[in-house]
Write a protein that holds these residues in place. Structure first.
Motif, short mmCIF file in Angstrom:
data_model
loop_
_atom_site.label_atom_id
_atom_site.label_comp_id
_atom_site.label_asym_id
_atom_site.label_seq_id
_atom_site.Cartn_x
_atom_site.Cartn_y
_atom_site.Cartn_z
N ALA A 113 46.42 -36.32 -0.80
CA ALA A 113 45.33 -36.58 0.14
C ALA A 113 44.45 -35.35 0.29
O ALA A 113 43.22 -35.46 0.33
N LEU A 114 45.07 -34.17 0.36
CA LEU A 114 44.30 -32.94 0.47
C LEU A 114 43.43 -32.71 -0.76
O LEU A 114 42.30 -32.22 -0.67
N TYR A 115 43.96 -33.04 -1.94
CA TYR A 115 43.18 -32.92 -3.16
C TYR A 115 41.91 -33.76 -3.07
O TYR A 115 40.80 -33.30 -3.37
N ASN A 116 42.05 -35.00 -2.62
CA ASN A 116 40.89 -35.89 -2.51
C ASN A 116 39.92 -35.41 -1.44
O ASN A 116 38.70 -35.53 -1.60
N ILE A 117 40.44 -34.88 -0.34
CA ILE A 117 39.59 -34.34 0.72
C ILE A 117 38.79 -33.16 0.19
O ILE A 117 37.57 -33.05 0.41
N ASN A 118 39.45 -32.25 -0.49
CA ASN A 118 38.76 -31.08 -1.03
C ASN A 118 37.69 -31.49 -2.04
O ASN A 118 36.60 -30.90 -2.08
N TYR A 119 38.00 -32.47 -2.85
CA TYR A 119 37.03 -32.92 -3.86
C TYR A 119 35.80 -33.52 -3.19
O TYR A 119 34.66 -33.23 -3.58
N ALA A 120 36.03 -34.35 -2.18
CA ALA A 120 34.90 -34.95 -1.47
C ALA A 120 34.06 -33.88 -0.78
O ALA A 120 32.82 -33.94 -0.81
N LEU A 121 34.72 -32.90 -0.15
CA LEU A 121 33.97 -31.81 0.50
C LEU A 121 33.09 -31.06 -0.49
O LEU A 121 31.98 -30.65 -0.16
N SER A 122 33.59 -30.90 -1.69
CA SER A 122 32.83 -30.15 -2.70
C SER A 122 31.61 -30.90 -3.19
O SER A 122 30.71 -30.31 -3.79
#
Length: 502
Positions: A113-122
């Motif tokens: 989930a954190l991976y997807n959150i970081n990707y979206a933030l970027s």
């Protein structure tokens, strides 16, 4: 709210493939698709809502770690099938090992989930034709979610791997190291402060956006983070900022959990579910918590086969004060079966409401409520100099429960009163384990849990059908206050270290 559920369903498809993989096996099978995504605000909104969808997976199992590890709940074991002995039962008995499947699943789900959150933030800043205020809202929502995951991880495991940018390659996942707890908390605080500055107040959202994180959500969680860090002045400051944002206690405790009152004036944040349809967004908590063999006596559907997990203990049931109106809402002492016989196996009742399709309930999961804010504020004030200014906050909660006001307590007595009030008010909402770890020393925690374990061995809440306790059951040695890092992660990443005792 209907629009948000639809977005959750669509966005869940975007992230579901990567969310099934181990964190340290990480590749990005959706990357080619994701690189072609993020063209407009609709796609950005779908990606952000995918984070909310992942929260459903996260909270579905949190009772195992945050309730069953405490003195709040036990199990109704199945003597003919002990396949869960080293998976779920291990948490009640503090026999968790690094090979525990539930630990691994929770750890992996969090980091995916954190991976997807970081990707979206970027990607947010690169999306054209989106107003700056809207971009800030999406950033704030994602930062809140990232903080929430890391807050749970650091409380479960201590220092953990902190990643705030997308991993360029899968090999980068094999080079991670655990950060010190202080560094993890520093990142959580940064995210929540930024989220609070960027997010609108709850009142500024339209009906279609009900359930999204707001300024009050971020400030409330920030107060809980500071309280956990024992930074009581900052906790008080953050929590006081919630007070003028329009939240209030509902008139009666029953309404708090009624699906007809979702995202009410008392709710700072709850994980969204929707039953009664085929959208795949339903909850099923009562089917997990109701006693085995109760069939339709609890759920209302005779074909149901509840699991008997998270059974209320004698300890918590006996702690409710006479006249406490929360008691009947929080649990039931048993059920009447189809033969008309009362079966004295208690069960969590907060998430037990009528629904139209078997196994598909409409109950949301409460994460942060206004009563929690009031009790945390009372705790922060008391820790800075005694309970003088704290009574007004705890007594609001007690008044709603039909109980008399407190007064004239010492600082230490008020600490005990706060622990009691939080246990009653937030029963079976996944707070008890964290509350005990925050408010007690390790030695005090050891004493309390071992005393509870001895009582359960002498007088089990639920009959064990002749199955004897093992010598290691209910033996809390102190190091179990932190869970083990999953063994597969340590095998794959030689930089990772294991927590003491495992």
């Amino acid at each position: 709210m209907k629009n948000l559920y639809t977005i959750l369903l669509i966005a869940g498809v975007i992230s579901v493939v990567s969310c099934k993989k181990s964190f340290l096996d990480l590749t990005d099978p959706t990357k080619k698709t994701a690189d072609k995504f993020y063209h407009n605000e609709q796609e950005l909104q779908q990606a952000v809502s995918g984070g909310y969808s992942s929260l459903q997976d996260h909270v579905n199992s949190q009772y195992i770690f945050a309730e069953m590890s405490s003195d709040n709940s036990t199990i109704q074991l199945n003597p003919s099938d002990r396949g869960q002995t080293d998976r779920v039962e291990a948490f009640e008995f503090w026999n968790v090992t690094a090979t525990n499947v539930n630990i691994a699943d929770m750890y992996n789900q969090s980091y995916n989930a954190l991976y997807n959150i970081n990707y979206a933030l970027s990607k947010i800043d690169g999306v054209p034709a989106v107003a700056e205020a809207k971009k800030n809202q999406y950033k704030g929502e994602l930062e809140f979610m990232r903080a929430y995951y890391y807050f749970n991880l650091v409380r479960y495991f201590g220092g953990v791997v902190v990643i705030t940018e997308p991993l360029a390659t899968s090999s980068d996942a094999f080079k991670t190291t655990r950060s010190e707890e202080s560094a993890v908390y520093a990142q959580i605080v940064r995210d929540l402060k930024d989220a609070a500055a960027k997010l609108p107040a709850k009142s500024e959202y339209g009906a279609a956006d009900a359930g999204r994180a707001s300024k009050g959500t971020a400030l409330g969680l920030l107060g809980k983070v500071y309280l956990t860090m024992k930074n009581y002045p900052e906790a008080e400051t953050s929590l006081r900022q919630v007070l003028p944002l329009g939240y209030a206690l509902l008139g009666d405790y029953t309404s708090v959990f009624d699906p007809n009152h979702k995202n009410s004036i008392e709710s700072l944040f709850e994980v969204q579910y929707q039953g009664g349809n085929n959208l795949g967004e339903w909850s099923n908590f009562i089917y997990v918590f109701a006693p085995r063999d109760s069939e339709g006596a609890v759920t209302g559907f005779p074909t149901s086969r509840p699991q008997g997990w998270n059974i209320p203990t004698n300890s918590i049931m006996n702690e409710f004060e006479p006249g406490d109106q929360r008691k009947d809402v929080s649990f039931k002492p048993g059920y009447t079966n189809s033969a008309g016989t009362f079966v004295p196996i208690p069960f969590v009742n907060k998430y037990n409401h009528p629904h139209t399709i078997v196994g598909r309930t409409d109950d949301n999961w409460p994460v942060l409520r206004y009563s929690d804010i009031l009790l945390m504020l009372a705790e922060a004030i008391n820790e800075q100099g005694g309970p003088g200014g704290a009574y007004q906050y705890i007594n609001q909660v007690r008044a709603r429960a039909g109980l008399s006001a407190l007064s004239g307590l010492s600082q230490e007595s008020f600490r005990t009163a706060i622990r009691h009030e939080r246990r009653m008010e937030l029963a079976f909402e996944n707070d008890r384990w964290f509350d005990l770890k925050r408010s007690l020393t390790n030695a005090q925690l050891l004493t309390l849990l071992n005393a509870h374990g001895q009582q359960e061995k002498l007088h089990p809440t639920v009959d064990r059908s002749g199955v004897q306790f093992s010598p290691s059951d209910y033996q809390f040695d102190g190091y179990e206050a932190l869970f083990p890092i999953p063994d597969r992660q340590i095998f794959l990443d030689k930089n990772l270290t294991q927590n003491p005792g495992y």
